[in-house]
Design a protein around this motif. Structure first.
Motif, PDB file in Angstrom:
ATOM      1  N   LEU A  46       0.846  -1.191   0.000  1.00  7.57           N
ATOM      2  CA  LEU A  46       0.000   0.000   0.000  1.00  7.57           C
ATOM      3  C   LEU A  46       0.885   1.245   0.000  1.00  7.57           C
ATOM      4  N   LYS A  47       0.532   2.214  -0.819  1.00  6.73           N
ATOM      5  CA  LYS A  47       1.295   3.457  -0.895  1.00  6.73           C
ATOM      6  C   LYS A  47       0.380   4.638  -0.584  1.00  6.73           C
ATOM      7  N   VAL A  48       0.918   5.609   0.143  1.00  3.19           N
ATOM      8  CA  VAL A  48       0.107   6.764   0.522  1.00  3.19           C
ATOM      9  C   VAL A  48       0.764   8.059   0.079  1.00  3.19           C
ATOM     10  N   GLY A  49      -0.083   9.054  -0.140  1.00  3.22           N
ATOM     11  CA  GLY A  49       0.381  10.397  -0.465  1.00  3.22           C
ATOM     12  C   GLY A  49      -0.070  11.367   0.615  1.00  3.22           C
ATOM     13  N   LYS A  50      -0.317  12.610   0.207  1.00  2.00           N
ATOM     14  CA  LYS A  50      -0.715  13.638   1.161  1.00  2.00           C
ATOM     15  C   LYS A  50      -2.076  13.324   1.765  1.00  2.00           C
ATOM     16  N   ALA A  52      -2.817  11.143   4.060  1.00  2.00           N
ATOM     17  CA  ALA A  52      -3.037   9.755   4.470  1.00  2.00           C
ATOM     18  C   ALA A  52      -1.788   9.206   5.125  1.00  2.00           C
ATOM     19  N   VAL A  53      -1.954   8.134   5.921  1.00  2.00           N
ATOM     20  CA  VAL A  53      -0.828   7.534   6.623  1.00  2.00           C
ATOM     21  C   VAL A  53      -1.025   6.021   6.678  1.00  2.00           C
ATOM     22  N   LEU A  54       0.109   5.282   6.700  1.00  2.00           N
ATOM     23  CA  LEU A  54       0.085   3.824   6.826  1.00  2.00           C
ATOM     24  C   LEU A  54       0.163   3.425   8.298  1.00  2.00           C
ATOM     25  N   LEU A  55      -0.681   2.466   8.706  1.00  2.00           N
ATOM     26  CA  LEU A  55      -0.689   1.965  10.077  1.00  2.00           C
ATOM     27  C   LEU A  55      -0.751   0.439  10.076  1.00  2.00           C
ATOM     28  N   ASP A  56      -0.605  -0.142  11.269  1.00  4.49           N
ATOM     29  CA  ASP A  56      -0.734  -1.597  11.463  1.00  4.49           C
ATOM     30  C   ASP A  56       0.169  -2.375  10.504  1.00  4.49           C
ATOM     31  N   ASN A  57       1.483  -2.114  10.634  1.00  2.00           N
ATOM     32  CA  ASN A  57       2.468  -2.810   9.788  1.00  2.00           C
ATOM     33  C   ASN A  57       2.178  -2.621   8.300  1.00  2.00           C
ATOM     34  N   GLU A  58       1.769  -1.406   7.965  1.00  2.00           N
ATOM     35  CA  GLU A  58       1.536  -1.014   6.573  1.00  2.00           C
ATOM     36  C   GLU A  58       0.428  -1.830   5.899  1.00  2.00           C
ATOM     37  N   THR A  59      -0.579  -2.204   6.718  1.00  2.00           N
ATOM     38  CA  THR A  59      -1.726  -2.934   6.156  1.00  2.00           C
ATOM     39  C   THR A  59      -2.996  -2.088   6.148  1.00  2.00           C
ATOM     40  N   LYS A  60      -2.918  -0.880   6.694  1.00  2.23           N
ATOM     41  CA  LYS A  60      -4.100  -0.016   6.771  1.00  2.23           C
ATOM     42  C   LYS A  60      -3.724   1.403   6.379  1.00  2.23           C
ATOM     43  N   VAL A  61      -4.585   2.043   5.548  1.00  2.00           N
ATOM     44  CA  VAL A  61      -4.409   3.445   5.170  1.00  2.00           C
ATOM     45  C   VAL A  61      -5.502   4.258   5.851  1.00  2.00           C
ATOM     46  N   VAL A  62      -5.098   5.289   6.596  1.00  2.00           N
ATOM     47  CA  VAL A  62      -6.032   6.105   7.365  1.00  2.00           C
ATOM     48  C   VAL A  62      -5.860   7.570   6.969  1.00  2.00           C
ATOM     49  N   ALA A  63      -6.973   8.276   6.868  1.00  2.00           N
ATOM     50  CA  ALA A  63      -6.940   9.706   6.533  1.00  2.00           C
ATOM     51  C   ALA A  63      -6.452  10.520   7.730  1.00  2.00           C
ATOM     52  N   VAL A  64      -5.543  11.456   7.484  1.00  2.00           N
ATOM     53  CA  VAL A  64      -5.080  12.367   8.535  1.00  2.00           C
ATOM     54  C   VAL A  64      -5.516  13.800   8.260  1.00  2.00           C
ATOM     55  N   SER A  65      -6.300  13.992   7.206  1.00  2.00           N
ATOM     56  CA  SER A  65      -6.898  15.299   6.929  1.00  2.00           C
ATOM     57  C   SER A  65      -8.228  15.077   6.214  1.00  2.00           C
ATOM     58  N   PRO A  66      -9.165  15.977   6.399  1.00  2.00           N
ATOM     59  CA  PRO A  66     -10.448  15.831   5.705  1.00  2.00           C
ATOM     60  C   PRO A  66     -10.311  16.195   4.241  1.00  2.00           C
ATOM     61  N   GLY A  67     -11.159  15.642   3.402  1.00  2.00           N
ATOM     62  CA  GLY A  67     -11.124  15.994   1.991  1.00  2.00           C
ATOM     63  C   GLY A  67     -11.628  14.882   1.104  1.00  2.00           C
ATOM     64  N   ARG A  68     -11.188  14.903  -0.135  1.00  2.00           N
ATOM     65  CA  ARG A  68     -11.640  13.948  -1.144  1.00  2.00           C
ATOM     66  C   ARG A  68     -10.625  12.829  -1.302  1.00  2.00           C
ATOM     67  N   PRO A  69     -11.023  11.535  -1.115  1.00  2.00           N
ATOM     68  CA  PRO A  69     -10.086  10.437  -1.298  1.00  2.00           C
ATOM     69  C   PRO A  69      -9.746  10.260  -2.776  1.00  2.00           C
ATOM     70  N   GLU A  70      -8.477   9.933  -3.041  1.00  2.00           N
ATOM     71  CA  GLU A  70      -8.025   9.788  -4.428  1.00  2.00           C
ATOM     72  C   GLU A  70      -7.073   8.605  -4.533  1.00  2.00           C
ATOM     73  N   TYR A  71      -7.251   7.805  -5.575  1.00  2.00           N
ATOM     74  CA  TYR A  71      -6.335   6.697  -5.875  1.00  2.00           C
ATOM     75  C   TYR A  71      -5.773   6.934  -7.270  1.00  2.00           C
TER      76      TYR A  71
END
Length: 384
Positions: A46-50, A52-71
Motif C-alpha cells: 500500500l502506498k500513501v500520499g498527502k 493519508a498515513v500507513l498503520l498496522d504494519n503497513e496494512t491499513k491506510v487512514v486519513a489524517v486530513s479531511p477531503g476527497r479520497p483519491e487513488y
C-alpha cells in the motif's frame, strides 16, 4: 442531468485495508494432463500520499486530513480541495463537496454547488444556487442567482425569532401534557390539549407561512432541516387531528427538535464568512460576514451581510434592490435618474450608510430611523 455528490472522508477514516498477504498459487493441468506451474503471488504494498498515513504494519491506510479520497498511480491520498477545471454544467451536474471547491470556469444555469469550506469561481454564476459554509470569491458576475456564505442571515434575523414564537406554543402544550403524567383523567387532558391546539392554530399557521416565504429565498442545502421541523409542527400541533392529542410524548420530541435547531443557528452565527464578486444582477446574495462588490456594482439585487456591504469603487452603481447590513453600507452611485427605489438598511444603532452620490427616492434606514432622499446630490465630491 447527473448529480455529482463528491465522496469525502474525515480524519481517522479508513481508506484501504490489506486483508491478506500474497500466497503461492496452485499448479494446474492442461487438457492433455500436463502440469502448469503456478506463478508466485505478488506482494503489492500500500502506498500513501498527502493526507493519508500507513498503520498496522503497513496494512491499513487512514486519513489524517479531511477531503476527497483519491487513488492515482497506485497511491492513496486525501485531496482537501476539489478543482473543477472547466464549467459546472449539465456534464458535471450539481457539485457537492465537504471541503473547498475551485471552479476554473462558470457555473451554468439551473445548477447547484455546495461546499463545506470555501468556493472560488474564476468565471461567472448564471441562474444557479451556490452555498458555502466558508467564503465565496467570484472573479466574475452573479446573474439571477442565489448565493450564500456561512450562516443564512435570513435564518438568524427572520426565521429564528418566529421559531422562538412557535416554541412558546410548544411550551404551553408541554405544560398541559405534563399534567397527564400526574393525572389519571386522560380524557380531560386531551380535551385541554385540543383547546390549546385550536386556539393557537391561526398563530401557528401565520408563523409557518412567514417562515415558508423566507425559505423561498434560501438555498436547498440550508432548508431541508427547517422544512422537516415545519412538517412536524403541522403534524403534531395543528388541526383537530393533531398527533399530540393522542400521544402527548410527541410534544417533548418537537420541543427538543426546535430548541436544538435554534441553538445551532445561534452558535453558527459566530462563524463569519464573506462573499466577494465583481457585479450582481437580479440576484439574492447573503453572507454571515461581509459582502464586497469589487467592480461595477449591482442592479436590482438584494444583499444581506452580518457586518458590512462594501462597494470598492466610487464609480460603482447600486440600482434598485434591498441592502441590509449589521453595521455599515458603503456605496458609490445609488439609485437611478428614473427614480427606481433602492432600500438601504443598517441594523446597528451606531451603524453608518455612506455613498458618493444619491439619486432621489433612495431610502436610508439606520436602526429604523428612516430618511428618504428627495433630490439628487453628491455626498463627497472628492470621490466623484
Amino acid at each position: 442531468m447527473t448529480h455529482t455528490i463528491i465522496p469525502t472522508v474525515n480524519v481517522g477514516d479508513v481508506l484501504a485495508l490489506k486483508v491478506a498477504p500474497a500466497f503461492p498459487g496452485r499448479d494446474g493441468f492442461t487438457v492433455t494432463g500436463e502440469v502448469l506451474k503456478a506463478r508466485e503471488g505478488k506482494n503489492i504494498p500500500l502506498k500513501v500520499g498527502k493526507g493519508a498515513v500507513l498503520l498496522d504494519n503497513e496494512t491499513k491506510v487512514v486519513a489524517v486530513s479531511p477531503g476527497r479520497p483519491e487513488y492515482k498511480k497506485g497511491v492513496i491520498s486525501v485531496v482537501p480541495t476539489l478543482v473543477v477545471p472547466h464549467d459546472v454544467d449539465v456534464g458535471t451536474g450539481n457539485v457537492r463537496f465537504d471541503g473547498d471547491i475551485v471552479i476554473k470556469g462558470n457555473i451554468a444555469e439551473n445548477l447547484k454547488v455546495s461546499a463545506g469550506g470555501d468556493i472560488t469561481v474564476f468565471g461567472n454564476i448564471y441562474h444557479a444556487n451556490v452555498y458555502a459554509k466558508g467564503n465565496i470569491r467570484v472573479h466574475g458576475n452573479i446573474i439571477n442567482s442565489k448565493v450564500s456564505a456561512g450562516l443564512n442571515m435570513l435564518n438568524y434575523l427572520g426565521v429564528t425569532p418566529k421559531l422562538k414564537q412557535i416554541l412558546e406554543v410548544v411550551k404551553e402544550c408541554r405544560s398541559v401534557a405534563k399534567l397527564s403524567e400526574m393525572s389519571k383523567n386522560h380524557v380531560d387532558i386531551r380535551r385541554e390539549l385540543l383547546q390549546v391546539v385550536i386556539s393557537k392554530k391561526d398563530i401557528l399557521d401565520n408563523l409557518m407561512k412567514d417562515i415558508q416565504n423566507l425559505i423561498k429565498l434560501s438555498i436547498d442545502e440550508e432548508t431541508n432541516e427547517l422544512i422537516r421541523i415545519l412538517e412536524d409542527v403541522k403534524r403534531i400541533l395543528t388541526g383537530v387531528n393533531a398527533k399530540c392529542i393522542e400521544d402527548s410524548r410527541q410534544i417533548k420530541t418537537l420541543y427538543t427538535e426546535i430548541n436544538d435547531y435554534i441553538n445551532k443557528i445561534e452558535e453558527l452565527y459566530g462563524n463569519e464568512a464573506d462573499i466577494i464578486f465583481e457585479y450582481g444582477q437580479t440576484s439574492f446574495i447573503q453572507a454571515n460576514g461581509n459582502v464586497v462588490i469589487a467592480d461595477k456594482g449591482c442592479y436590482q439585487t438584494n444583499l444581506m451581510a452580518k457586518n458590512a456591504i462594501l462597494f470598492k469603487k466610487p464609480s460603482s452603481i447600486v440600482r434598485g434592490g434591498l441592502l441590509i447590513a449589521g453595521k455599515c453600507i458603503k456605496m458609490g452611485i445609488v439609485g437611478t435618474p428614473s427614480g427606481i427605489s433602492t432600500y438601504c438598511k443598517v441594523l446597528d444603532r451606531n451603524g453608518k450608510i455612506d455613498a458618493v452620490y444619491y439619486y432621489s427616492n433612495t431610502v436610508l434606514n439606520i436602526n429604523d430611523n428612516i430618511k428618504v432622499i428627495d433630490s439628487n446630490f453628491y455626498v463627497n465630491r472628492d470621490n466623484k
